[in-house]
Design a protein around this motif. Structure first.
Motif, short mmCIF file in Angstrom:
data_model
loop_
_atom_site.label_atom_id
_atom_site.label_comp_id
_atom_site.label_asym_id
_atom_site.label_seq_id
_atom_site.Cartn_x
_atom_site.Cartn_y
_atom_site.Cartn_z
N ARG A 185 51.10 32.70 -41.60
CA ARG A 185 51.12 33.78 -40.52
C ARG A 185 51.44 33.15 -39.08
O ARG A 185 50.89 32.53 -38.75
CB ARG A 185 49.95 34.65 -40.56
CG ARG A 185 50.06 35.98 -39.75
CD ARG A 185 48.65 36.57 -39.96
NE ARG A 185 48.72 37.89 -38.82
CZ ARG A 185 48.24 38.97 -39.13
NH1 ARG A 185 48.25 39.27 -40.37
NH2 ARG A 185 48.17 39.83 -38.34
N PRO A 233 51.03 36.22 -33.14
CA PRO A 233 51.71 37.27 -32.42
C PRO A 233 52.01 36.95 -31.16
O PRO A 233 51.43 36.23 -30.34
CB PRO A 233 50.48 38.41 -32.55
CG PRO A 233 49.36 37.88 -32.71
CD PRO A 233 49.37 36.63 -33.35
N THR A 270 53.65 41.14 -27.66
CA THR A 270 53.03 42.03 -28.32
C THR A 270 51.42 42.08 -27.93
O THR A 270 50.90 43.32 -28.13
CB THR A 270 53.02 41.54 -29.92
OG1 THR A 270 54.54 41.51 -30.08
CG2 THR A 270 52.37 42.72 -30.88
N GLN A 306 47.82 45.97 -32.22
CA GLN A 306 48.79 44.85 -32.41
C GLN A 306 49.18 44.58 -33.75
O GLN A 306 50.48 44.51 -34.05
CB GLN A 306 47.99 43.62 -31.92
CG GLN A 306 48.64 42.24 -32.19
CD GLN A 306 47.72 41.26 -31.68
OE1 GLN A 306 47.08 41.43 -30.66
NE2 GLN A 306 47.94 40.04 -32.17
N LYS A 307 48.50 44.98 -34.92
CA LYS A 307 48.77 44.81 -36.18
C LYS A 307 49.70 45.82 -36.42
O LYS A 307 50.67 45.77 -37.32
CB LYS A 307 47.56 44.96 -37.19
CG LYS A 307 46.64 43.88 -37.16
CD LYS A 307 45.31 43.60 -38.05
CE LYS A 307 44.47 42.62 -38.18
NZ LYS A 307 43.46 42.71 -39.09
N GLU A 324 53.04 44.83 -35.11
CA GLU A 324 53.74 43.80 -35.95
C GLU A 324 54.17 44.50 -37.27
O GLU A 324 55.46 44.14 -37.82
CB GLU A 324 52.55 42.52 -36.42
CG GLU A 324 52.24 41.78 -35.16
CD GLU A 324 51.10 40.95 -35.19
OE1 GLU A 324 50.44 41.04 -36.62
OE2 GLU A 324 50.50 40.44 -34.56
N GLN A 325 53.29 45.29 -37.85
CA GLN A 325 54.15 46.05 -38.91
C GLN A 325 55.30 46.66 -38.77
O GLN A 325 55.96 46.58 -39.45
CB GLN A 325 52.80 47.01 -39.48
CG GLN A 325 53.30 47.72 -40.79
CD GLN A 325 53.06 46.83 -42.04
OE1 GLN A 325 52.33 45.65 -42.05
NE2 GLN A 325 53.82 47.15 -43.02
N LYS A 350 57.56 46.24 -36.40
CA LYS A 350 58.59 45.15 -36.35
C LYS A 350 58.94 44.50 -37.44
O LYS A 350 60.14 44.41 -37.86
CB LYS A 350 58.05 43.91 -35.17
CG LYS A 350 58.12 44.41 -33.73
CD LYS A 350 57.61 43.05 -32.99
CE LYS A 350 57.42 43.52 -31.61
NZ LYS A 350 57.37 42.48 -30.61
N LYS A 351 58.25 44.09 -38.68
CA LYS A 351 58.44 43.90 -39.97
C LYS A 351 59.21 44.74 -40.56
O LYS A 351 60.37 44.54 -41.43
CB LYS A 351 57.22 43.61 -40.74
CG LYS A 351 56.79 42.22 -40.43
CD LYS A 351 55.48 42.13 -41.36
CE LYS A 351 54.50 40.94 -40.74
NZ LYS A 351 53.29 40.62 -41.60
#
Length: 112
Positions: free
Chosen positions: A7, A10, A14, A43-44, A47-48, A50-51
């Protein structure tokens, strides 16, 4: 053994964005630790998101490349088909008129 899908940390951008959002929605009486946990959740989520966007972009790119390949294939087939000469038998009336007229003149010359 190391995990093949490590992983990534970040990005600072972000983290800053998540903390900014968490502070903007902070309620009165909320502790710094609670705000920090909310920022981590945000933040998670970022990130999700962006994925998902990267995945969608990859799919769009694959589709675009496939369509371009299909278009190139059909263009090549069209070119191959257009390079085959199309023979059209279209006769003009002028040679026939001249032939009949010359026979008439010749017949008139012989008979006259």
């Amino acid at each position: 053994m190391t995990n093949s899908k490590q992983r990534q940390a970040p990005s600072q951008e972000t983290q800053d964005e998540a903390l900014k959002i968490a502070r903007a929605t902070q309620k009165t009486g909320q502790t710094k630790e609670q705000t920090k946990l909310i920022a981590q959740g945000i933040q998670k989520g970022i990130e999700q998101y962006k994925k998902q966007q990267k995945s969608k972009a990859r799919e769009r790119d694959k589709l675009r490349k496939k369509q371009a390949k299909d278009n190139n294939t059909s263009a090549v087939k069209t070119e191959e088909a257009s390079t085959v000469p199309q023979i059209e038998y279209k006769q003009h009336w002028l040679p026939w008129v001249l032939l009949v007229a010359s026979w008439g003149v010749f017949a008139f010359y012989l008979l006259g």
